[in-house]
Write a protein that holds these residues in place. Structure first.
Motif, PDB file in Angstrom:
ATOM      1  N   ARG A  39       2.606  -9.649   7.590  1.00 31.75           N
ATOM      2  CA  ARG A  39       2.107  -8.868   6.451  1.00 31.75           C
ATOM      3  C   ARG A  39       1.404  -7.645   6.980  1.00 31.75           C
ATOM      4  NH1 ARG A  39       1.882 -10.813   1.308  1.00 31.75           N
ATOM      5  NH2 ARG A  39       2.574 -12.939   1.086  1.00 31.75           N
ATOM      6  N   VAL A  40       1.754  -6.511   6.440  1.00 33.36           N
ATOM      7  CA  VAL A  40       1.145  -5.252   6.841  1.00 33.36           C
ATOM      8  C   VAL A  40       0.587  -4.582   5.605  1.00 33.36           C
ATOM      9  CG1 VAL A  40       1.536  -3.032   7.948  1.00 33.36           C
ATOM     10  CG2 VAL A  40       2.924  -4.994   8.607  1.00 33.36           C
ATOM     11  N   ARG A  41      -0.680  -4.332   5.572  1.00 33.51           N
ATOM     12  CA  ARG A  41      -1.279  -3.589   4.461  1.00 33.51           C
ATOM     13  C   ARG A  41      -1.610  -2.216   5.002  1.00 33.51           C
ATOM     14  NH1 ARG A  41      -2.317  -4.213  -0.494  1.00 33.51           N
ATOM     15  NH2 ARG A  41      -2.031  -6.439  -0.383  1.00 33.51           N
ATOM     16  N   LEU A  42      -0.904  -1.223   4.509  1.00 33.04           N
ATOM     17  CA  LEU A  42      -1.109   0.144   4.976  1.00 33.04           C
ATOM     18  C   LEU A  42      -2.140   0.825   4.102  1.00 33.04           C
ATOM     19  CD1 LEU A  42       2.593   1.156   5.584  1.00 33.04           C
ATOM     20  CD2 LEU A  42       0.962   0.277   7.223  1.00 33.04           C
ATOM     21  N   GLY A  46       0.819  -1.210   0.000  1.00 29.32           N
ATOM     22  CA  GLY A  46       0.000   0.000   0.000  1.00 29.32           C
ATOM     23  C   GLY A  46       0.849   1.254   0.000  1.00 29.32           C
ATOM     24  N   GLU A  47       0.373   2.267   0.714  1.00 32.53           N
ATOM     25  CA  GLU A  47       1.041   3.555   0.766  1.00 32.53           C
ATOM     26  C   GLU A  47       1.708   3.751   2.125  1.00 32.53           C
ATOM     27  OE1 GLU A  47      -1.897   6.502  -0.126  1.00 32.53           O
ATOM     28  OE2 GLU A  47      -2.193   5.744  -2.154  1.00 32.53           O
ATOM     29  N   VAL A  48       2.942   4.233   2.099  1.00 27.76           N
ATOM     30  CA  VAL A  48       3.662   4.550   3.329  1.00 27.76           C
ATOM     31  C   VAL A  48       3.867   6.058   3.339  1.00 27.76           C
ATOM     32  CG1 VAL A  48       5.724   4.173   4.709  1.00 27.76           C
ATOM     33  CG2 VAL A  48       4.838   2.309   3.293  1.00 27.76           C
ATOM     34  N   ASP A  49       3.144   6.729   4.233  1.00 26.21           N
ATOM     35  CA  ASP A  49       3.253   8.183   4.357  1.00 26.21           C
ATOM     36  C   ASP A  49       3.011   8.554   5.814  1.00 26.21           C
ATOM     37  OD1 ASP A  49       0.486   8.014   4.721  1.00 26.21           O
ATOM     38  OD2 ASP A  49       0.028   8.703   2.700  1.00 26.21           O
ATOM     39  N   ALA A  50       2.869   9.821   6.089  1.00 20.66           N
ATOM     40  CA  ALA A  50       2.726  10.287   7.473  1.00 20.66           C
ATOM     41  C   ALA A  50       1.505   9.686   8.172  1.00 20.66           C
ATOM     42  CB  ALA A  50       2.641  11.813   7.500  1.00 20.66           C
ATOM     43  N   SER A  51       0.451   9.391   7.418  1.00 21.29           N
ATOM     44  CA  SER A  51      -0.759   8.861   8.056  1.00 21.29           C
ATOM     45  C   SER A  51      -0.697   7.357   8.298  1.00 21.29           C
ATOM     46  CB  SER A  51      -1.997   9.201   7.223  1.00 21.29           C
ATOM     47  OG  SER A  51      -1.946   8.535   5.985  1.00 21.29           O
ATOM     48  N   THR A  52       0.256   6.647   7.689  1.00 24.02           N
ATOM     49  CA  THR A  52       0.328   5.193   7.860  1.00 24.02           C
ATOM     50  C   THR A  52       1.632   4.714   8.482  1.00 24.02           C
ATOM     51  OG1 THR A  52       1.221   4.895   5.628  1.00 24.02           O
ATOM     52  CG2 THR A  52      -1.183   4.806   5.874  1.00 24.02           C
ATOM     53  N   VAL A  53       2.582   5.605   8.689  1.00 23.55           N
ATOM     54  CA  VAL A  53       3.913   5.197   9.128  1.00 23.55           C
ATOM     55  C   VAL A  53       3.922   4.581  10.532  1.00 23.55           C
ATOM     56  CG1 VAL A  53       4.711   7.381  10.145  1.00 23.55           C
ATOM     57  CG2 VAL A  53       6.336   5.861   8.994  1.00 23.55           C
ATOM     58  N   ARG A  54       2.944   4.917  11.352  1.00 28.68           N
ATOM     59  CA  ARG A  54       2.886   4.347  12.702  1.00 28.68           C
ATOM     60  C   ARG A  54       2.772   2.815  12.646  1.00 28.68           C
ATOM     61  NH1 ARG A  54       1.249   7.034  17.553  1.00 28.68           N
ATOM     62  NH2 ARG A  54       0.740   8.707  16.122  1.00 28.68           N
ATOM     63  N   GLU A  55       2.007   2.298  11.686  1.00 29.58           N
ATOM     64  CA  GLU A  55       1.889   0.847  11.523  1.00 29.58           C
ATOM     65  C   GLU A  55       3.228   0.230  11.149  1.00 29.58           C
ATOM     66  OE1 GLU A  55      -1.717  -0.463   9.294  1.00 29.58           O
ATOM     67  OE2 GLU A  55      -2.098   1.700   9.241  1.00 29.58           O
ATOM     68  N   LEU A  56       3.958   0.888  10.250  1.00 35.55           N
ATOM     69  CA  LEU A  56       5.283   0.402   9.869  1.00 35.55           C
ATOM     70  C   LEU A  56       6.207   0.397  11.085  1.00 35.55           C
ATOM     71  CD1 LEU A  56       7.352  -0.491   7.769  1.00 35.55           C
ATOM     72  CD2 LEU A  56       7.756   1.928   7.258  1.00 35.55           C
ATOM     73  N   LYS A  57       6.177   1.460  11.858  1.00 32.30           N
ATOM     74  CA  LYS A  57       7.003   1.548  13.062  1.00 32.30           C
ATOM     75  C   LYS A  57       6.711   0.391  14.015  1.00 32.30           C
ATOM     76  CE  LYS A  57       7.947   4.528  17.004  1.00 32.30           C
ATOM     77  NZ  LYS A  57       7.735   5.845  17.617  1.00 32.30           N
ATOM     78  N   ALA A  96       9.189  -2.802  15.065  1.00 33.39           N
ATOM     79  CA  ALA A  96       9.481  -3.077  16.479  1.00 33.39           C
ATOM     80  C   ALA A  96       9.166  -4.534  16.830  1.00 33.39           C
ATOM     81  CB  ALA A  96       8.683  -2.127  17.370  1.00 33.39           C
ATOM     82  N   VAL A  97       8.045  -5.042  16.346  1.00 27.46           N
ATOM     83  CA  VAL A  97       7.701  -6.455  16.585  1.00 27.46           C
ATOM     84  C   VAL A  97       8.737  -7.354  15.925  1.00 27.46           C
ATOM     85  CG1 VAL A  97       6.020  -8.268  16.056  1.00 27.46           C
ATOM     86  CG2 VAL A  97       5.238  -6.064  16.910  1.00 27.46           C
ATOM     87  N   GLY A  98       9.105  -7.020  14.689  1.00 36.95           N
ATOM     88  CA  GLY A  98      10.118  -7.803  13.993  1.00 36.95           C
ATOM     89  C   GLY A  98      11.444  -7.839  14.730  1.00 36.95           C
ATOM     90  N   LEU A  99      11.852  -6.711  15.270  1.00 35.62           N
ATOM     91  CA  LEU A  99      13.103  -6.669  16.046  1.00 35.62           C
ATOM     92  C   LEU A  99      13.003  -7.508  17.307  1.00 35.62           C
ATOM     93  CD1 LEU A  99      14.284  -2.983  15.689  1.00 35.62           C
ATOM     94  CD2 LEU A  99      15.472  -5.041  14.929  1.00 35.62           C
ATOM     95  N   ALA A 100      11.842  -7.508  17.925  1.00 32.93           N
ATOM     96  CA  ALA A 100      11.653  -8.320  19.138  1.00 32.93           C
ATOM     97  C   ALA A 100      11.745  -9.811  18.827  1.00 32.93           C
ATOM     98  CB  ALA A 100      10.309  -7.989  19.781  1.00 32.93           C
ATOM     99  N   LEU A 101      11.349 -10.205  17.629  1.00 30.87           N
ATOM    100  CA  LEU A 101      11.356 -11.618  17.243  1.00 30.87           C
ATOM    101  C   LEU A 101      12.664 -12.060  16.597  1.00 30.87           C
ATOM    102  CD1 LEU A 101       7.780 -11.847  15.669  1.00 30.87           C
ATOM    103  CD2 LEU A 101       8.521 -12.749  17.890  1.00 30.87           C
ATOM    104  N   ALA A 102      13.443 -11.140  16.078  1.00 31.10           N
ATOM    105  CA  ALA A 102      14.647 -11.479  15.315  1.00 31.10           C
ATOM    106  C   ALA A 102      15.736 -12.063  16.209  1.00 31.10           C
ATOM    107  CB  ALA A 102      15.177 -10.238  14.603  1.00 31.10           C
ATOM    108  N   THR A 103      16.475 -13.018  15.646  1.00 29.78           N
ATOM    109  CA  THR A 103      17.612 -13.618  16.347  1.00 29.78           C
ATOM    110  C   THR A 103      18.825 -13.583  15.433  1.00 29.78           C
ATOM    111  OG1 THR A 103      16.984 -15.828  15.594  1.00 29.78           O
ATOM    112  CG2 THR A 103      16.210 -15.157  17.769  1.00 29.78           C
ATOM    113  N   THR A 104      19.965 -13.282  15.980  1.00 25.64           N
ATOM    114  CA  THR A 104      21.209 -13.226  15.230  1.00 25.64           C
ATOM    115  C   THR A 104      21.631 -14.643  14.855  1.00 25.64           C
ATOM    116  OG1 THR A 104      21.813 -11.275  16.458  1.00 25.64           O
ATOM    117  CG2 THR A 104      23.582 -12.402  15.368  1.00 25.64           C
ATOM    118  N   PRO A 105      22.149 -14.914  13.697  1.00 28.64           N
ATOM    119  CA  PRO A 105      22.588 -14.014  12.645  1.00 28.64           C
ATOM    120  C   PRO A 105      21.513 -13.735  11.596  1.00 28.64           C
ATOM    121  CG  PRO A 105      23.306 -16.173  12.053  1.00 28.64           C
ATOM    122  CD  PRO A 105      22.581 -16.293  13.380  1.00 28.64           C
TER     123      PRO A 105
END
Length: 143
Positions: free
Chosen positions: A136-139, A12-23, A27-36
Motif C-alpha cells: 500500500r502506498v499513500r502518496l 492520494g495524488e500522483v503528480d511530479a512531487s509524488t511520482v518517485r514513490e510510485l516508481k 520497481a519493488v513489485g517487479l522484483a517480487l513478481a513471478t510469472t505467470p
C-alpha cells in the motif's frame, strides 16, 4: 508454476512531487513478481492522476515486459481513466475495473485466478489458493 501476484495499491495524488514513490513501489513489485502472475498497480484510491503518473506506469510496463511479467492496472474513476484514453495507453494496458478482474490470469493452457486466501469457516480446513503480495502506498505532496 508460481502462485504469487503482487499488488501495488496507490492512494492520494500522483503528480511530479509524488511520482518517485510510485516508481519505487513498481520497481519493488517487479522484483517480487513471478510469472505467470501479474504485477497489478491499483489506482482505484487515487484522487488526482497527472501525466507524471501515466509516464511512470508506462515505464513500469516496459520494465515488466523486459522481465516477462504482465503489468495490469486497476482504475475505475474518470480522472484516472481519461489520461489513459487520451494518451492511447489504454491500447497497451487495458485498465481493469476491479482488482478481481486484474488478478485473472490467462495462460495458453488454462485460466487461473490469483486471489487473497480467505479465512476458512472451519478452523481445520486449509485453503490452497495462491497468495497475493500487497503493497500500500499513500502518496501525499511534499512540504
Amino acid at each position: 508454476m508460481h502462485g504469487y501476484a503482487v499488488v501495488v495499491r496507490v492512494a492520494g495524488e500522483v503528480d511530479a512531487s509524488t511520482v518517485r514513490e510510485l516508481k519505487n513501489e513498481i520497481a519493488v513489485g517487479l522484483a517480487l513478481a513471478t510469472t505467470p502472475a501479474p504485477l497489478v498497480v491499483d489506482l482505484s484510491e487515487v484522487r488526482f492522476f497527472a501525466a507524471a503518473g501515466l509516464n511512470e506506469v508506462y515505464r513500469g510496463l516496459l520494465a515488466a515486459r523486459a522481465v516477462g511479467v504482465q503489468l495490469r492496472v486497476v482504475a475505475r474513476h474518470r480522472h484516472v481513466l481519461r489520461p489513459f484514453e487520451a494518451s492511447g495507453l489504454d491500447q497497451e494496458i487495458r485498465p481493469c475495473r476491479t482488482l478481481a478482474e486484474a488478478l485473472a490470469v490467462r495462460t495458453i493452457w488454462t485460466m487461473r485466478r490469483f486471489t487473497m486466501p480467505l479465512a476458512s469457516p472451519t478452523p481445520h480446513r486449509v485453503t490452497s489458493m495462491p497468495a497475493v503480495t500487497e503493497h500500500r502506498v499513500r502518496l501525499s505532496p511534499g512540504c
